[in-house]
Design an enzyme around this catalytic site. Structure first.
Site, PDB file in Angstrom:
ATOM      1  N   ARG A 124       0.813  -1.234   0.000  1.00 35.57           N
ATOM      2  CA  ARG A 124       0.000   0.000   0.000  1.00 35.57           C
ATOM      3  C   ARG A 124       0.839   1.273   0.000  1.00 35.57           C
ATOM      4  O   ARG A 124       0.404   2.332   0.450  1.00 35.57           O
ATOM      5  CB  ARG A 124      -0.976   0.028   1.184  1.00 35.57           C
ATOM      6  CG  ARG A 124      -1.983  -1.080   1.123  1.00 35.57           C
ATOM      7  CD  ARG A 124      -3.181  -0.834   1.993  1.00 35.57           C
ATOM      8  NE  ARG A 124      -4.080  -1.958   1.862  1.00 35.57           N
ATOM      9  CZ  ARG A 124      -3.956  -3.106   2.526  1.00 35.57           C
ATOM     10  NH1 ARG A 124      -2.960  -3.250   3.380  1.00 35.57           N
ATOM     11  NH2 ARG A 124      -4.804  -4.073   2.340  1.00 35.57           N
ATOM     12  N   LYS A 146       3.432  11.699 -10.824  1.00 31.53           N
ATOM     13  CA  LYS A 146       2.552  10.874 -11.668  1.00 31.53           C
ATOM     14  C   LYS A 146       3.300   9.582 -11.973  1.00 31.53           C
ATOM     15  O   LYS A 146       4.402   9.617 -12.524  1.00 31.53           O
ATOM     16  CB  LYS A 146       2.227  11.580 -12.976  1.00 31.53           C
ATOM     17  CG  LYS A 146       1.098  12.580 -12.875  1.00 31.53           C
ATOM     18  CD  LYS A 146       0.667  12.994 -14.274  1.00 31.53           C
ATOM     19  CE  LYS A 146      -0.376  14.077 -14.231  1.00 31.53           C
ATOM     20  NZ  LYS A 146      -0.736  14.538 -15.586  1.00 31.53           N
ATOM     21  N   GLU A 188      10.405  19.063 -24.166  1.00 28.03           N
ATOM     22  CA  GLU A 188       9.723  19.329 -22.891  1.00 28.03           C
ATOM     23  C   GLU A 188      10.331  20.549 -22.185  1.00 28.03           C
ATOM     24  O   GLU A 188       9.645  21.273 -21.468  1.00 28.03           O
ATOM     25  CB  GLU A 188       9.771  18.102 -21.970  1.00 28.03           C
ATOM     26  CG  GLU A 188       9.159  16.826 -22.564  1.00 28.03           C
ATOM     27  CD  GLU A 188       7.626  16.753 -22.489  1.00 28.03           C
ATOM     28  OE1 GLU A 188       6.991  17.754 -22.075  1.00 28.03           O
ATOM     29  OE2 GLU A 188       7.077  15.696 -22.857  1.00 28.03           O
ATOM     30  N   LYS A 230       8.130  23.271 -13.105  1.00 28.63           N
ATOM     31  CA  LYS A 230       7.225  22.150 -12.831  1.00 28.63           C
ATOM     32  C   LYS A 230       6.891  22.089 -11.345  1.00 28.63           C
ATOM     33  O   LYS A 230       5.744  21.837 -10.969  1.00 28.63           O
ATOM     34  CB  LYS A 230       7.829  20.825 -13.312  1.00 28.63           C
ATOM     35  CG  LYS A 230       6.864  19.671 -13.053  1.00 28.63           C
ATOM     36  CD  LYS A 230       6.916  18.557 -14.051  1.00 28.63           C
ATOM     37  CE  LYS A 230       5.783  17.563 -13.775  1.00 28.63           C
ATOM     38  NZ  LYS A 230       5.868  16.351 -14.574  1.00 28.63           N
ATOM     39  N   GLU A 240      -3.880  17.860 -10.689  1.00 30.11           N
ATOM     40  CA  GLU A 240      -4.360  18.336 -11.987  1.00 30.11           C
ATOM     41  C   GLU A 240      -5.840  18.694 -11.985  1.00 30.11           C
ATOM     42  O   GLU A 240      -6.604  18.266 -12.844  1.00 30.11           O
ATOM     43  CB  GLU A 240      -4.051  17.295 -13.079  1.00 30.11           C
ATOM     44  CG  GLU A 240      -4.033  17.913 -14.461  1.00 30.11           C
ATOM     45  CD  GLU A 240      -3.473  16.983 -15.551  1.00 30.11           C
ATOM     46  OE1 GLU A 240      -2.371  16.467 -15.361  1.00 30.11           O
ATOM     47  OE2 GLU A 240      -4.160  16.830 -16.560  1.00 30.11           O
ATOM     48  N   ASN A 248       0.268  19.968 -20.240  1.00 29.82           N
ATOM     49  CA  ASN A 248      -0.109  19.147 -21.397  1.00 29.82           C
ATOM     50  C   ASN A 248      -0.059  19.932 -22.706  1.00 29.82           C
ATOM     51  O   ASN A 248      -0.564  19.449 -23.721  1.00 29.82           O
ATOM     52  CB  ASN A 248      -1.516  18.568 -21.197  1.00 29.82           C
ATOM     53  CG  ASN A 248      -1.567  17.632 -20.007  1.00 29.82           C
ATOM     54  OD1 ASN A 248      -0.619  16.892 -19.770  1.00 29.82           O
ATOM     55  ND2 ASN A 248      -2.653  17.672 -19.245  1.00 29.82           N
ATOM     56  N   HIS A 255      -0.383  13.099 -28.538  1.00 28.16           N
ATOM     57  CA  HIS A 255      -0.851  11.735 -28.252  1.00 28.16           C
ATOM     58  C   HIS A 255      -1.546  11.131 -29.470  1.00 28.16           C
ATOM     59  O   HIS A 255      -1.429   9.936 -29.728  1.00 28.16           O
ATOM     60  CB  HIS A 255      -1.804  11.735 -27.059  1.00 28.16           C
ATOM     61  CG  HIS A 255      -1.087  11.768 -25.750  1.00 28.16           C
ATOM     62  ND1 HIS A 255      -1.683  12.163 -24.569  1.00 28.16           N
ATOM     63  CD2 HIS A 255       0.178  11.458 -25.428  1.00 28.16           C
ATOM     64  CE1 HIS A 255      -0.794  12.101 -23.590  1.00 28.16           C
ATOM     65  NE2 HIS A 255       0.336  11.682 -24.076  1.00 28.16           N
TER      66      HIS A 255
HETATM   67  N1  LIG Z   1       5.199  10.660 -15.072  1.00 27.86           N
HETATM   68  C1  LIG Z   1       5.180  11.735 -15.810  1.00 27.86           C
HETATM   69  O1  LIG Z   1       4.812  12.841 -15.363  1.00 27.86           O
HETATM   70  C2  LIG Z   1       5.647  11.648 -17.238  1.00 27.86           C
HETATM   71  C3  LIG Z   1       5.887  12.823 -17.973  1.00 27.86           C
HETATM   72  C4  LIG Z   1       6.386  12.704 -19.263  1.00 27.86           C
HETATM   73  C5  LIG Z   1       6.641  11.451 -19.820  1.00 27.86           C
HETATM   74  N2  LIG Z   1       6.371  10.330 -19.067  1.00 27.86           N
HETATM   75  C6  LIG Z   1       6.653   8.990 -19.606  1.00 27.86           C
HETATM   76  O2  LIG Z   1       8.056   8.863 -19.804  1.00 27.86           O
HETATM   77  C7  LIG Z   1       8.303   7.863 -20.778  1.00 27.86           C
HETATM   78  C8  LIG Z   1       9.371   8.334 -21.723  1.00 27.86           C
HETATM   79  O3  LIG Z   1      10.539   8.561 -20.989  1.00 27.86           O
HETATM   80  P1  LIG Z   1      11.968   8.635 -21.697  1.00 27.86           P
HETATM   81  O4  LIG Z   1      11.873   9.511 -22.874  1.00 27.86           O
HETATM   82  O5  LIG Z   1      12.943   8.909 -20.646  1.00 27.86           O
HETATM   83  O6  LIG Z   1      12.107   7.163 -22.309  1.00 27.86           O
HETATM   84  P2  LIG Z   1      12.872   5.839 -21.828  1.00 27.86           P
HETATM   85  O7  LIG Z   1      12.788   5.630 -20.394  1.00 27.86           O
HETATM   86  O8  LIG Z   1      12.360   4.758 -22.725  1.00 27.86           O
HETATM   87  O9  LIG Z   1      14.383   6.159 -22.218  1.00 27.86           O
HETATM   88  C9  LIG Z   1      14.724   6.364 -23.586  1.00 27.86           C
HETATM   89  C10 LIG Z   1      15.899   5.465 -24.009  1.00 27.86           C
HETATM   90  O10 LIG Z   1      17.101   6.008 -23.476  1.00 27.86           O
HETATM   91  C11 LIG Z   1      17.826   4.985 -22.780  1.00 27.86           C
HETATM   92  N3  LIG Z   1      18.589   5.675 -21.751  1.00 27.86           N
HETATM   93  C12 LIG Z   1      18.141   6.193 -20.588  1.00 27.86           C
HETATM   94  N4  LIG Z   1      19.108   6.886 -19.980  1.00 27.86           N
HETATM   95  C13 LIG Z   1      20.204   6.783 -20.753  1.00 27.86           C
HETATM   96  C14 LIG Z   1      21.524   7.312 -20.671  1.00 27.86           C
HETATM   97  N5  LIG Z   1      21.887   8.127 -19.673  1.00 27.86           N
HETATM   98  N6  LIG Z   1      22.394   6.999 -21.652  1.00 27.86           N
HETATM   99  C15 LIG Z   1      22.017   6.220 -22.712  1.00 27.86           C
HETATM  100  N7  LIG Z   1      20.788   5.723 -22.861  1.00 27.86           N
HETATM  101  C16 LIG Z   1      19.888   6.015 -21.889  1.00 27.86           C
HETATM  102  C17 LIG Z   1      16.769   4.034 -22.299  1.00 27.86           C
HETATM  103  O11 LIG Z   1      17.306   2.765 -22.041  1.00 27.86           O
HETATM  104  C18 LIG Z   1      15.815   4.034 -23.489  1.00 27.86           C
HETATM  105  O12 LIG Z   1      16.306   3.173 -24.493  1.00 27.86           O
HETATM  106  C19 LIG Z   1       6.967   7.600 -21.464  1.00 27.86           C
HETATM  107  O13 LIG Z   1       6.481   6.356 -21.037  1.00 27.86           O
HETATM  108  C20 LIG Z   1       6.072   8.729 -20.962  1.00 27.86           C
HETATM  109  O14 LIG Z   1       4.725   8.344 -20.874  1.00 27.86           O
HETATM  110  C21 LIG Z   1       5.900  10.415 -17.808  1.00 27.86           C
END
Ligand SMILES: NC(=O)c1ccc[n+]([C@@H]2O[C@H](COP(=O)([O-])OP(=O)(O)OC[C@H]3O[C@@H](n4cnc5c(N)ncnc54)[C@H](O)[C@@H]3O)[C@@H](O)[C@H]2O)c1
Length: 371
Positions: A124, A146, A188, A230, A240, A248, A255
């Site tokens: 939990r 989130k 972003e 942020k 939100e 967003n 999306h």
């Molecule tokens: N929780 C939130 O508020 C929020 C906000 C925005 C996005 N998201 C989510 O985040 C996700 C996308 O995150 P992302 O873009 O970080 O993608 P990801 O976690 O898939 O990372 C992208 C790629 O980079 C690689 N990688 C990570 N760090 C590295 C490093 N230092 N050196 C080399 N490679 C590295 C990973 O292995 C992966 O292949 C989506 O699922 C999205 O929905 C969440």
């Protein structure tokens, strides 16, 4: 700017620090020790990050007298699903954790969202710490609480709000990030300027290219500014109910594009957001809400650093405006049959709109797809 900067997310008893700096990973053990109930953590990471940086983190935890058990997942968005959630939960419970064990999410947004959701639901709710390793995760997904996973019905449909106890953003880990991922995160960063900080957008026009090329001081400054933005929004509206929706900007359009490309490598989330932000500015200009020059400026800057700015980024997809609109309708942010759009009065002046005329949107989408 000093080697470390701290941004506080003010949420009463759930407040926490985001530490941004060049050697944060090497000091992670020392930095996290004060927030741990017990010096024992489970580090969840993905294969890419493990190969590049896990050794440094484990050494630092050991130096800080923190016991660490690593769990390495496959890299990629497909890991953020219910089956990986189940496997990770089993693996963690199988280690005999208790309420005093903390999880450490060491990776990009995928690892952060999944690990955060496991932390929100295991026993939990247990503590977790974010060590984001992508630019996107450092400026966005690791901050604000989130957490969640995808469902076959859509992205991020299963989840919980669960704030981390600490966020450690090391600028140096970004050196190994592929350029395309760096750019996706940069979209972003630009978003914060476009929402409510025109001066920051101006700074990015001057320094964004250096940042994307890996200039450590510029990266640090941009991560700090983005996290401050942020943190302020999350502190004002954690769940939100209002203002947080501004984050967003570009996402409803984005999306829809991601859904059409199957959330695949054809279009990364940040790339979709870049195109979506241009569309939000173009739509705002079309509705007479925003000067067309601002829309042109946004497009120019995103294109200059190498981000896509329109659906013509690929010719392997046959875009259908009606299908894109249906994805927007299915977006979980749709309320009472009306779409919520984040529109703009100009650079640095975004607002939530609930009443975009469907006819206008439809005509706009026809034009956007044909362009
Ligand atoms: N929780 C939130 O508020 C929020 C906000 C925005 C996005 N998201 C989510 O985040 C996700 C996308 O995150 P992302 O873009 O970080 O993608 P990801 O976690 O898939 O990372 C992208 C790629 O980079 C690689 N990688 C990570 N760090 C590295 C490093 N230092 N050196 C080399 N490679 C590295 C990973 O292995 C992966 O292949 C989506 O699922 C999205 O929905 C969440």
């Amino acid at each position: 700017m000093t080697a470390h900067e701290t941004v506080r997310v003010e949420l009463g008893s759930r407040s926490y620090d985001i530490v941004v700096g060049d050697d944060v990973l090497a000091s992670a053990g020392e930095m996290m020790a004060p927030v741990l109930r017990r010096p024992r953590v489970i580090v969840v990471t993905d294969r890419h990050v493990a190969d590049l940086h896990l050794e440094t983190l484990l050494r630092s935890l050991s130096d800080g007298a923190v016991d660490a058990i690593p769990i390495v997942l496959d890299a990629g968005e497909q890991t953020k699903d219910i089956s990986h959630f189940g496997k990770l939960m089993d693996a963690i419970l199988g280690r005999g954790i208790d309420r005093d064990t903390a999880l450490v999410a060491f990776g990009g947004g995928v690892v952060g969202d999944l690990t955060g959701f496991v932390a929100a639901t295991a026993l939990r709710g247990i503590d977790f710490i974010q060590i984001p390793t992508t630019l996107l995760a450092q400026v966005d997904s690791s901050v604000g609480g989130k957490t969640g996973i995808n469902s076959p019905h859509g992205k991020n449909l299963i989840g919980a709000f669960h704030q981390p106890r600490l966020v450690l953003a090391d600028s140096r880990v970004l050196r190994t990030l592929p350029r395309r991922e760096m750019l996706a995160g940069y979209a972003e960063v630009v978003k914060y300027g476009l929402i409510r900080d025109a001066a920051f957008f101006g700074w990015l026009e001057g320094h964004g290219a250096d940042l994307v090329d890996g200039d450590p001081a510029k990266i640090r400054q941009a991560v700090v500014t983005s996290c401050r933005a942020k943190a302020a929004i999350v502190a004002a509206d954690e769940r939100e109910a209002g203002e947080r929706a501004l984050l967003n900007l570009g996402h409803t359009f984005g999306h829809a594009l991601e859904a059409e490309t199957g959330y695949s490598n054809t279009l990364l989330h940040g790339e979709a957001v870049a195109i979506g932000m241009v569309m939000a500015f173009d739509l705002s200009a079309r509705l007479g809400l925003c000067p067309p020059d601002d829309a042109a400026r946004v497009r120019r800057h995103l294109a200059a650093v190498g981000l896509p700015t329109g659906t013509n980024f690929t010719n392997s997809v046959l875009w259908d405006p009606a299908r894109l609109m249906s994805h927007m309708g299915r977006d979980k942010k749709a309320k009472g049959g009306k779409l919520t759009f984040i529109l703009v009065h100009g650079i640095g002046d975004a607002f939530v709109s609930h009443d975009v005329p469907v006819k206008e949107l439809s005509a706009f989408m026809e034009g956007a797809v044909a362009a």
